[in-house]
Design a protein around this motif. Sequence first.
Motif, PDB file in Angstrom:
ATOM      1  N   ALA A 298       1.208  -1.094  -0.377  1.00  0.00           N
ATOM      2  CA  ALA A 298      -0.057   0.064  -0.218  1.00  0.00           C
ATOM      3  C   ALA A 298       0.293   1.332  -0.266  1.00  0.00           C
ATOM      4  O   ALA A 298       2.027   1.000  -0.079  1.00  0.00           O
ATOM      5  CB  ALA A 298      -0.889   0.079   1.416  1.00  0.00           C
ATOM      6  N   GLY A 299       0.327   2.632  -0.120  1.00  0.00           N
ATOM      7  CA  GLY A 299       1.283   3.878   0.004  1.00  0.00           C
ATOM      8  C   GLY A 299       0.162   4.399  -1.030  1.00  0.00           C
ATOM      9  O   GLY A 299      -0.204   4.625  -1.544  1.00  0.00           O
ATOM     10  N   GLY A 300       1.792   5.074  -1.548  1.00  0.00           N
ATOM     11  CA  GLY A 300       0.794   6.879  -2.296  1.00  0.00           C
ATOM     12  C   GLY A 300       1.544   7.219  -3.667  1.00  0.00           C
ATOM     13  O   GLY A 300       2.789   7.144  -2.643  1.00  0.00           O
ATOM     14  N   ILE A 301       1.808   7.953  -4.296  1.00  0.00           N
ATOM     15  CA  ILE A 301       2.233   8.602  -4.977  1.00  0.00           C
ATOM     16  C   ILE A 301       1.904  10.034  -4.930  1.00  0.00           C
ATOM     17  O   ILE A 301       0.909  10.347  -6.293  1.00  0.00           O
ATOM     18  CB  ILE A 301       2.991   8.297  -5.990  1.00  0.00           C
ATOM     19  N   TYR A 302       2.847  11.358  -4.289  1.00  0.00           N
ATOM     20  CA  TYR A 302       2.531  12.051  -5.086  1.00  0.00           C
ATOM     21  C   TYR A 302       3.570  13.121  -5.566  1.00  0.00           C
ATOM     22  O   TYR A 302       4.304  13.746  -4.982  1.00  0.00           O
ATOM     23  CB  TYR A 302       2.465  12.704  -2.820  1.00  0.00           C
ATOM     24  N   ILE A 303       3.002  13.937  -6.725  1.00  0.00           N
ATOM     25  CA  ILE A 303       3.566  14.024  -7.469  1.00  0.00           C
ATOM     26  C   ILE A 303       3.395  15.537  -7.129  1.00  0.00           C
ATOM     27  O   ILE A 303       1.891  16.416  -6.588  1.00  0.00           O
ATOM     28  CB  ILE A 303       3.474  13.764  -8.508  1.00  0.00           C
ATOM     29  N   ASN A 304       4.047  16.464  -7.665  1.00  0.00           N
ATOM     30  CA  ASN A 304       3.930  18.070  -7.420  1.00  0.00           C
ATOM     31  C   ASN A 304       3.082  18.859  -8.676  1.00  0.00           C
ATOM     32  O   ASN A 304       3.423  19.931  -9.498  1.00  0.00           O
ATOM     33  CB  ASN A 304       5.036  19.074  -6.824  1.00  0.00           C
ATOM     34  N   GLU A 305       2.133  18.047  -9.398  1.00  0.00           N
ATOM     35  CA  GLU A 305       1.766  18.984 -10.810  1.00  0.00           C
ATOM     36  C   GLU A 305       0.509  18.628 -11.152  1.00  0.00           C
ATOM     37  O   GLU A 305      -0.181  18.297  -9.756  1.00  0.00           O
ATOM     38  CB  GLU A 305       2.114  17.440 -12.233  1.00  0.00           C
ATOM     39  N   ASN A 306       0.402  19.938 -11.588  1.00  0.00           N
ATOM     40  CA  ASN A 306      -1.620  20.391 -11.306  1.00  0.00           C
ATOM     41  C   ASN A 306      -2.066  19.243 -12.528  1.00  0.00           C
ATOM     42  O   ASN A 306      -2.737  19.946 -13.664  1.00  0.00           O
ATOM     43  CB  ASN A 306      -1.476  21.624 -11.724  1.00  0.00           C
ATOM     44  N   ILE A 307      -1.767  17.813 -12.473  1.00  0.00           N
ATOM     45  CA  ILE A 307      -2.620  17.315 -13.936  1.00  0.00           C
ATOM     46  C   ILE A 307      -4.055  17.140 -13.461  1.00  0.00           C
ATOM     47  O   ILE A 307      -4.543  17.285 -12.296  1.00  0.00           O
ATOM     48  CB  ILE A 307      -1.760  15.786 -13.666  1.00  0.00           C
ATOM     49  N   GLY A 308      -4.213  17.184 -14.717  1.00  0.00           N
ATOM     50  CA  GLY A 308      -6.155  16.912 -14.463  1.00  0.00           C
ATOM     51  C   GLY A 308      -6.408  15.681 -13.745  1.00  0.00           C
ATOM     52  O   GLY A 308      -7.685  15.600 -13.869  1.00  0.00           O
ATOM     53  N   PHE A 309      -5.449  15.145 -12.621  1.00  0.00           N
ATOM     54  CA  PHE A 309      -6.361  13.436 -12.607  1.00  0.00           C
ATOM     55  C   PHE A 309      -5.493  12.820 -11.770  1.00  0.00           C
ATOM     56  O   PHE A 309      -4.820  13.034 -11.314  1.00  0.00           O
ATOM     57  CB  PHE A 309      -6.656  12.421 -13.459  1.00  0.00           C
ATOM     58  N   SER A 310      -5.863  12.442 -10.938  1.00  0.00           N
ATOM     59  CA  SER A 310      -5.025  11.805 -10.340  1.00  0.00           C
ATOM     60  C   SER A 310      -6.077   9.798 -10.288  1.00  0.00           C
ATOM     61  O   SER A 310      -6.742   9.211 -10.913  1.00  0.00           O
ATOM     62  CB  SER A 310      -5.662  11.037  -8.580  1.00  0.00           C
ATOM     63  N   LEU A 311      -5.269   8.390  -9.969  1.00  0.00           N
ATOM     64  CA  LEU A 311      -4.770   7.429 -10.808  1.00  0.00           C
ATOM     65  C   LEU A 311      -4.748   6.143 -10.116  1.00  0.00           C
ATOM     66  O   LEU A 311      -3.528   6.540  -9.132  1.00  0.00           O
ATOM     67  CB  LEU A 311      -4.275   7.293 -11.932  1.00  0.00           C
ATOM     68  N   GLU A 312      -5.331   5.272  -9.761  1.00  0.00           N
ATOM     69  CA  GLU A 312      -5.690   4.470  -9.148  1.00  0.00           C
ATOM     70  C   GLU A 312      -3.859   3.315  -9.461  1.00  0.00           C
ATOM     71  O   GLU A 312      -4.801   1.885  -8.945  1.00  0.00           O
ATOM     72  CB  GLU A 312      -6.508   3.514  -8.962  1.00  0.00           C
ATOM     73  N   THR A 313      -3.099   3.721  -9.692  1.00  0.00           N
ATOM     74  CA  THR A 313      -2.023   2.561  -9.915  1.00  0.00           C
ATOM     75  C   THR A 313      -2.174   2.263  -9.125  1.00  0.00           C
ATOM     76  O   THR A 313      -2.438   2.041  -7.913  1.00  0.00           O
ATOM     77  CB  THR A 313      -1.076   3.204 -10.101  1.00  0.00           C
ATOM     78  N   GLN A 314      -1.848  -0.030  -8.798  1.00  0.00           N
ATOM     79  CA  GLN A 314      -1.993  -0.447  -7.766  1.00  0.00           C
ATOM     80  C   GLN A 314      -1.194  -0.668  -7.133  1.00  0.00           C
ATOM     81  O   GLN A 314      -0.018  -0.302  -7.238  1.00  0.00           O
ATOM     82  CB  GLN A 314      -1.943  -2.319  -8.855  1.00  0.00           C
ATOM     83  N   THR A 315      -1.512  -1.052  -6.225  1.00  0.00           N
ATOM     84  CA  THR A 315      -1.091  -0.924  -4.832  1.00  0.00           C
ATOM     85  C   THR A 315      -0.427   0.588  -4.341  1.00  0.00           C
ATOM     86  O   THR A 315      -0.318   1.120  -3.053  1.00  0.00           O
ATOM     87  CB  THR A 315       0.721  -1.970  -4.070  1.00  0.00           C
ATOM     88  N   ILE A 318      -1.202   7.590  -8.114  1.00  0.00           N
ATOM     89  CA  ILE A 318      -0.747   8.345  -8.000  1.00  0.00           C
ATOM     90  C   ILE A 318      -1.406   9.772  -7.580  1.00  0.00           C
ATOM     91  O   ILE A 318      -2.787   9.700  -8.475  1.00  0.00           O
ATOM     92  CB  ILE A 318      -0.561   8.485  -9.297  1.00  0.00           C
ATOM     93  N   TYR A 319      -1.763  10.491  -7.108  1.00  0.00           N
ATOM     94  CA  TYR A 319      -1.996  11.962  -6.466  1.00  0.00           C
ATOM     95  C   TYR A 319      -1.819  12.794  -6.860  1.00  0.00           C
ATOM     96  O   TYR A 319      -0.492  13.459  -7.131  1.00  0.00           O
ATOM     97  CB  TYR A 319      -2.093  11.742  -4.737  1.00  0.00           C
ATOM     98  N   ALA A 320      -2.315  14.044  -7.610  1.00  0.00           N
ATOM     99  CA  ALA A 320      -2.208  15.156  -8.643  1.00  0.00           C
ATOM    100  C   ALA A 320      -2.008  16.281  -7.211  1.00  0.00           C
ATOM    101  O   ALA A 320      -2.680  15.982  -5.964  1.00  0.00           O
ATOM    102  CB  ALA A 320      -3.061  15.639  -9.290  1.00  0.00           C
ATOM    103  N   ALA A 321      -1.537  17.571  -7.302  1.00  0.00           N
ATOM    104  CA  ALA A 321      -0.996  18.431  -6.277  1.00  0.00           C
ATOM    105  C   ALA A 321      -2.088  19.014  -5.085  1.00  0.00           C
ATOM    106  O   ALA A 321      -2.427  19.524  -3.995  1.00  0.00           O
ATOM    107  CB  ALA A 321      -0.457  19.458  -7.069  1.00  0.00           C
TER     108      ALA A 321
END
Length: 483
Positions: A298-315, A318-321
Amino acid sequence: MRNRTAVRAVCLTLAAVSLAACSVSRSRNPGSAPKDDEPAASATPSEDGAGDPYYPTDGNGGYDVTAYHVQISYDPSSKNLTGDTLVTAKASEELAEFDLDLQGLEVASVTVGGTNAKFTRSGEHELVITPSAPVAAGASFETRVKYSGVPETTEEGTLGENGWQLSSSGGAFAAGEPHSATAWYPANDTPKDKATFTLDARVPDGWSVISNGVESAPTPGGDGWTTYHWKEPNRIATYLTTVGIDKWTFERSTLPSGTPVVSAYAPGAEDKQSVEARLPEILEFLASKFGPYPQSAAGGIYINENIGFSLETQTRPIYAAWAEESVVVHENAHQWYGDSVSVDQWKDICLNECFASYAPWLWDEAKNGVNLDDQYRREVARGTDKLWSGKLYDMGPGNEFTAVYEKGPLALHALRRLIGEDAFNRVLKEWPAKHKDGNASWPEFEQFTQDIAGKDLTGFFKAWFHDDTRPADEYLYPGPLHK
């Protein structure tokens, strides 16, 4: 996936895909592999496309991938990627020729079973491979592809770019639905063909790598480069794989079950640690609704980008800013609905997004005391023709990621009130258990729900999921929702 401007989780809207794409021409442009003898005439090529009418050239027939082992080196200064990917598969028919999907990158060599194979490129993403001898039906075989170049974005939807993307810090990450994987490694790019995934990613010292699954200790090369190792032992759909290269800040812990938790924060995204701090509580709550957590990590990937979506990459989503707590709930609900149980075809996308979009409703009900019946009535009262005209099943190519985020949770709440708490709770838990690590379709879900409810729900499902008009009041206000 969630859109930053949605009231509820609104996913990446994709451009319409013309069914005419099914008739891709296969001009044979020789690759650089040695010229072996042509295979026997009795052997037939695999199909170009996995049979999804929305994306007819995605994926390929004739084989089932069991494992990907992706090895890449990436230089952030030049943006150049070199790759060496081993695809292990089992042939479902005799293969004189077969395809992998790969976007843009230049292929240097292909081997099948350790022997050089011929290859050509066709259309936008087909890598057409001719082994030196046909692969026998039922045989397991390994295809190794070496390639390099500057990865490309695969497409631009209404919410922005998909595929390989550059970060403001100089790093890069891969994210997009339904396409992203083939921007950086060759794959059978269809959710119907899930496989285990191993990544060895080499980057210059000072940079680090986050991906799916369980990490092993990085390997310093002694040459100014370090290789990072990740492995997802559960089968995974290709669009749910990811790699992130940045100067990450890592947090590591374990869940009470012993499941490893690794979260990574890009430079400038460290303030999201307070959001991610509730992840163990969120996963415990979701497990109380959907059953035991089905992933290896489990966990999360927090990018510092204002992309238009967050995505459920498995386990590890990826989270937008802009992502906040409700987005973490949404993306982790996908670990059951969408990741563990994947769609059979893209027209079944409500199985992913309707449920992930209802999860924040359940969270608000349990944690914030929200009366969901009142919330439902308010949202129905302000619903417009645009809301009701969106279909939740077989909505047509390009429309998959629209109505499912606002109309979807309304439909599930109405279903909950129609069949009652006991039956609805059984559906939420027993569906992902029944199809764990597999694929399923919406018609299967309808039958499954009717069996548990012990009643004919044909009219309800037609009104909410198949039709494109406001449901009649008997379906709009069932049970306690009755006005």
